[in-house]
Motif scaffolding. Structure first.
Motif, PDB file in Angstrom:
ATOM      1  N   ALA A   9      40.018  33.476  35.452  1.00  0.00           N
ATOM      2  CA  ALA A   9      38.335  33.137  34.702  1.00  0.00           C
ATOM      3  C   ALA A   9      37.835  34.524  34.545  1.00  0.00           C
ATOM      4  N   ALA A  10      37.232  34.458  33.046  1.00  0.00           N
ATOM      5  CA  ALA A  10      36.610  35.169  32.823  1.00  0.00           C
ATOM      6  C   ALA A  10      34.956  34.886  32.823  1.00  0.00           C
ATOM      7  N   ALA A  11      33.995  35.527  33.014  1.00  0.00           N
ATOM      8  CA  ALA A  11      32.418  35.193  33.098  1.00  0.00           C
ATOM      9  C   ALA A  11      31.018  36.059  32.261  1.00  0.00           C
ATOM     10  N   PRO A  12      31.183  35.988  31.059  1.00  0.00           N
ATOM     11  CA  PRO A  12      29.594  36.843  30.174  1.00  0.00           C
ATOM     12  C   PRO A  12      29.355  37.835  31.001  1.00  0.00           C
ATOM     13  N   PRO A  13      28.476  38.952  30.477  1.00  0.00           N
ATOM     14  CA  PRO A  13      27.925  39.771  32.073  1.00  0.00           C
ATOM     15  C   PRO A  13      26.829  38.808  32.477  1.00  0.00           C
ATOM     16  N   GLY A  14      26.219  39.252  33.232  1.00  0.00           N
ATOM     17  CA  GLY A  14      25.137  38.310  34.449  1.00  0.00           C
ATOM     18  C   GLY A  14      25.564  38.084  35.612  1.00  0.00           C
ATOM     19  N   PRO A  15      24.221  38.221  36.357  1.00  0.00           N
ATOM     20  CA  PRO A  15      23.867  37.446  38.180  1.00  0.00           C
ATOM     21  C   PRO A  15      24.665  35.869  38.510  1.00  0.00           C
ATOM     22  N   GLY A  16      24.868  36.046  39.380  1.00  0.00           N
ATOM     23  CA  GLY A  16      26.234  34.530  39.552  1.00  0.00           C
ATOM     24  C   GLY A  16      26.910  34.078  40.412  1.00  0.00           C
ATOM     25  N   ARG A  17      27.378  32.713  41.115  1.00  0.00           N
ATOM     26  CA  ARG A  17      27.926  32.585  42.058  1.00  0.00           C
ATOM     27  C   ARG A  17      29.739  33.239  41.489  1.00  0.00           C
ATOM     28  N   VAL A  18      30.494  34.378  42.258  1.00  0.00           N
ATOM     29  CA  VAL A  18      31.743  34.458  41.462  1.00  0.00           C
ATOM     30  C   VAL A  18      32.168  33.800  41.855  1.00  0.00           C
ATOM     31  N   LYS A  19      32.082  33.396  43.040  1.00  0.00           N
ATOM     32  CA  LYS A  19      32.872  32.503  44.280  1.00  0.00           C
ATOM     33  C   LYS A  19      33.173  30.929  43.737  1.00  0.00           C
ATOM     34  N   THR A  20      32.901  30.559  42.654  1.00  0.00           N
ATOM     35  CA  THR A  20      32.392  29.324  41.674  1.00  0.00           C
ATOM     36  C   THR A  20      33.115  29.078  40.406  1.00  0.00           C
ATOM     37  N   GLU A  21      33.219  27.517  40.503  1.00  0.00           N
ATOM     38  CA  GLU A  21      34.248  28.101  39.133  1.00  0.00           C
ATOM     39  C   GLU A  21      33.097  27.839  38.204  1.00  0.00           C
ATOM     40  N   ALA A  22      31.886  27.191  37.850  1.00  0.00           N
ATOM     41  CA  ALA A  22      30.652  27.352  37.326  1.00  0.00           C
ATOM     42  C   ALA A  22      30.311  28.137  36.125  1.00  0.00           C
ATOM     43  N   PHE A  23      31.190  29.545  37.379  1.00  0.00           N
ATOM     44  CA  PHE A  23      30.094  31.062  36.863  1.00  0.00           C
ATOM     45  C   PHE A  23      30.892  31.088  36.317  1.00  0.00           C
ATOM     46  N   TYR A  24      32.276  30.567  35.691  1.00  0.00           N
ATOM     47  CA  TYR A  24      33.019  30.949  34.400  1.00  0.00           C
ATOM     48  C   TYR A  24      33.071  29.980  33.488  1.00  0.00           C
ATOM     49  N   VAL A  25      33.377  30.928  32.176  1.00  0.00           N
ATOM     50  CA  VAL A  25      33.737  30.184  30.810  1.00  0.00           C
ATOM     51  C   VAL A  25      34.745  30.458  30.300  1.00  0.00           C
ATOM     52  N   TYR A  26      35.526  30.976  30.201  1.00  0.00           N
ATOM     53  CA  TYR A  26      37.001  31.427  29.933  1.00  0.00           C
ATOM     54  C   TYR A  26      37.921  31.011  30.985  1.00  0.00           C
ATOM     55  N   TRP A  27      38.850  30.134  30.755  1.00  0.00           N
ATOM     56  CA  TRP A  27      40.034  29.901  31.686  1.00  0.00           C
ATOM     57  C   TRP A  27      41.815  30.550  30.844  1.00  0.00           C
ATOM     58  N   GLY A  28      42.606  30.444  31.976  1.00  0.00           N
ATOM     59  CA  GLY A  28      43.706  30.304  30.752  1.00  0.00           C
ATOM     60  C   GLY A  28      44.807  29.481  31.076  1.00  0.00           C
ATOM     61  N   GLN A  29      46.118  29.610  30.929  1.00  0.00           N
ATOM     62  CA  GLN A  29      46.306  28.282  31.566  1.00  0.00           C
ATOM     63  C   GLN A  29      47.146  28.557  32.661  1.00  0.00           C
ATOM     64  N   GLY A  30      47.575  29.333  33.522  1.00  0.00           N
ATOM     65  CA  GLY A  30      47.592  29.410  34.657  1.00  0.00           C
ATOM     66  C   GLY A  30      49.859  29.931  34.271  1.00  0.00           C
ATOM     67  N   THR A  31      49.698  30.193  35.757  1.00  0.00           N
ATOM     68  CA  THR A  31      51.196  30.574  36.260  1.00  0.00           C
ATOM     69  C   THR A  31      50.822  29.723  37.455  1.00  0.00           C
ATOM     70  N   GLN A  32      52.547  29.877  37.794  1.00  0.00           N
ATOM     71  CA  GLN A  32      53.110  29.067  38.612  1.00  0.00           C
ATOM     72  C   GLN A  32      53.856  29.923  40.039  1.00  0.00           C
ATOM     73  N   VAL A  33      53.242  30.068  40.932  1.00  0.00           N
ATOM     74  CA  VAL A  33      53.692  30.830  42.306  1.00  0.00           C
ATOM     75  C   VAL A  33      54.551  29.470  43.041  1.00  0.00           C
ATOM     76  N   THR A  34      55.086  30.571  43.220  1.00  0.00           N
ATOM     77  CA  THR A  34      56.506  29.230  44.719  1.00  0.00           C
ATOM     78  C   THR A  34      56.741  29.807  45.451  1.00  0.00           C
ATOM     79  N   VAL A  35      55.955  29.864  46.622  1.00  0.00           N
ATOM     80  CA  VAL A  35      56.808  30.254  47.888  1.00  0.00           C
ATOM     81  C   VAL A  35      57.750  29.284  48.939  1.00  0.00           C
ATOM     82  N   SER A  36      59.183  29.403  48.729  1.00  0.00           N
ATOM     83  CA  SER A  36      59.740  29.580  49.345  1.00  0.00           C
ATOM     84  C   SER A  36      59.871  30.241  51.176  1.00  0.00           C
ATOM     85  N   SER A  37      60.541  29.110  51.816  1.00  0.00           N
ATOM     86  CA  SER A  37      60.770  29.498  52.794  1.00  0.00           C
ATOM     87  C   SER A  37      62.300  30.272  53.528  1.00  0.00           C
TER      88      SER A  37
END
Length: 125
Positions: free
Chosen positions: A97-125
């Motif tokens: 995710a990406a957020a334009p320059p400026g202060p904010g709470r980087v750990k929250t989803e609401a801070f970000y404006v742009y999002w990617g589609q995602g990539t799957q990570v699967t960890v097996s035993s």
């Protein structure tokens, strides 16, 4: 407008390593705050890591601290997430995710404006 595209997700054994990439577009990419989030089946989206626009400070979620590293290559307009010592609980879809320059709470989803589609990570035993 910023577009983000994640890659690098795959099936990996517990204890292994993986590096995710997030390719960005737009001339202002290097000045944005960038973050990684993840969502496991049946769970809410969780903050993983972020790199802040002002000084490039980094932040991590408690569950990945000491194992994951976020960094970026501004020239390549690419954000990375190096994941080591992977655990079964790291299985999820990872989003950048990406957020334009400026202060904010980087750990929250609401801070970000742009999002990617995602990539799957699967960890097996």
């Amino acid at each position: 407008q910023v577009q983000l595209a994640e890659s690098g997700g795959e099936l990996v054994q517990a204890g292994g390593s993986l590096r995710l990439s997030c390719a960005g577009s737009g001339s202002t990419f290097r000045s944005f705050s960038m973050g990684w989030f993840r969502q496991a089946p049946g769970k809410e989206r969780e903050f993983v890591a972020a790199i802040y626009w002002g000084g490039d400070s980094t932040h991590y979620g408690d569950s990945v601290k000491g194992r994951f590293t976020i960094f970026r290559d501004a020239a390549k307009k690419t954000l990375y997430l190096q994941m080591n010592s992977l655990k079964l609980d790291d299985t999820a879809v990872y989003y950048c995710a990406a957020a334009p320059p400026g202060p904010g709470r980087v750990k929250t989803e609401a801070f970000y404006v742009y999002w990617g589609q995602g990539t799957q990570v699967t960890v097996s035993s």
